[in-house]
Design an enzyme around this catalytic site. Structure first.
Site, short mmCIF file in Angstrom:
data_model
loop_
_atom_site.label_atom_id
_atom_site.label_comp_id
_atom_site.label_asym_id
_atom_site.label_seq_id
_atom_site.Cartn_x
_atom_site.Cartn_y
_atom_site.Cartn_z
N ASP A 1 46.89 -58.59 17.11
CA ASP A 1 48.10 -57.93 16.62
C ASP A 1 48.33 -56.58 17.29
OD1 ASP A 1 45.97 -56.60 15.53
OD2 ASP A 1 46.78 -56.47 13.50
N ASP B 1 33.49 -52.56 11.30
CA ASP B 1 33.97 -51.29 11.86
C ASP B 1 33.45 -50.09 11.05
OD1 ASP B 1 35.59 -52.30 9.85
OD2 ASP B 1 37.48 -51.63 10.73
#
Length: 341
Positions: free
Chosen positions: A107, A185
């Site tokens: 994306d 992350d």
């Protein structure tokens, strides 16, 4: 050769991502594109296949549900993403044996000088052990918070930004054995992984995200992410001297710049007459004061393991009403406090 690893799942809009990557990459030989697909989504697979030999299409073989603790049932998606990352990076570094890779999600749209940027910073990563990644992303890169006239400006940051990032095979050797089952992350942002190292990040982002729908259900998207300014001016980074990013030199000139800037109060900054547009410093003294100032200025105010987004040695650099501002701790700062998260 630096492959671009695109992680895809069930977004057929991966076409928007791939079109820009293929349009801007300067060489198919130097920047091969590998799309790793999870989820087995047929429509997305057809879009990837439509590129033929222009991209390599690999598929995550294990599509089963990941066993998760009962209280994490609603986070199943994050477990699958972490498993996919581990598998895909393993393919790039173990099976294909590349020495570095740029990681992009399906994306993201890339800027015209995306490849130029990563090509220029790769040698820095190779020779400076205090750097562990380079990212195309500025967490506070909203229009109005950056100086588009200084698109060539790069920074060191203690915060792992992700969203289009470069790593070396040596880093994967270190991370793979302990790769987490979920929330990879935020795990990267823990002191045990970061180990005092920094990433390079730009003043103006070289990626933007168009993925409002995803596992995080648009968290941050409407408030911040959709306003991130994507750089539109090509900067010839490979012809610039980037030695100022080496640790000693950077700390010397950046900290001098920060702490020699006059200190102002928020109210002065907000009613700034625009007379003297030199850099200024806003000081925070604790977590609450950081969060209050960040919120008032439209910066991202969350901290991960005590590190502010885009911060270096506690300092966040941004633009307010056309003026450079350093949101900074006192000059006797001694390190991040993970309890600030």
């Amino acid at each position: 050769v630096i492959p671009v690893l695109v992680l895809a799942c069930d977004r057929s809009s991966v076409r928007r991502c791939l079109d820009k990557i293929l349009r801007y990459r300067p060489s198919a030989r130097r920047f091969p594109v590998i799309v790793s697909q999870d989820c087995g989504h047929a429509e997305t697979a057809a879009v990837i296949a439509s590129y033929g030999a222009a991209v390599a299409h690999i598929r995550q073989p294990d599509l089963s549900d990941v066993p998760v603790p009962p209280e994490h049932r609603k986070f199943q998606g994050y477990y699958k993403i972490s498993r996919h990352y581990r598998w895909a990076l393993g393919q790039v570094f173990r099976t294909f044996r590349y020495r570095a890779a740029i990681v992009v999600e399906d994306d993201l749209e890339v800027a015209p000088d995306f490849f130029e940027y990563f090509q220029a910073v790769l040698p820095l990563l190779r020779r400076d052990p205090s750097l562990w990644c380079a990212s195309a992303w500025n967490d506070n890169g909203k229009e109005g918070l950056v100086d588009p006239g200084r698109a060539e400006l790069l920074y060191r940051t203690d915060f792992f930004p992700g969203l289009g990032w470069l790593l070396l095979a040596e880093l994967w050797d270190e991370l793979e054995p302990k790769w987490p089952p979920a929330f990879w992350d935020d795990w990267m942002r823990q002191p045990e992984q970061r180990r005092g190292r920094a990433c390079v990040r730009p003043e103006v982002s070289r990626t933007m995200t168009f993925g409002r729908k995803g596992v995080s259900h648009g968290q941050f998207f409407d408030q911040y992410l959709k306003f991130i300014k994507l750089n539109d001016r090509f900067v010839p980074f490979t012809q610039l001297d980037l030695s100022y990013l080496s640790k000693d030199e950077y700390e010397r000139f950046f900290l001098q710049q920060v702490y020699s800037a006059p200190e102002v109060k928020l109210e002065e900054l907000q009613k700034d007459s625009g007379r003297d547009l030199g850099p200024v410093r806003l000081q925070y003294r604790g977590r609450d004061s950081f969060k209050a100032l960040a919120k008032a200025l439209g910066l991202m105010d969350d901290l991960k393991s005590g590190v502010p987004r885009a911060g270096y040695r506690g300092v966040v650099s941004f633009v307010c009403r056309g003026r450079r501002v350093f949101l900074a701790p006192p000059s006797d700062w001694t390190g991040y406090d993970p309890s600030w998260s």
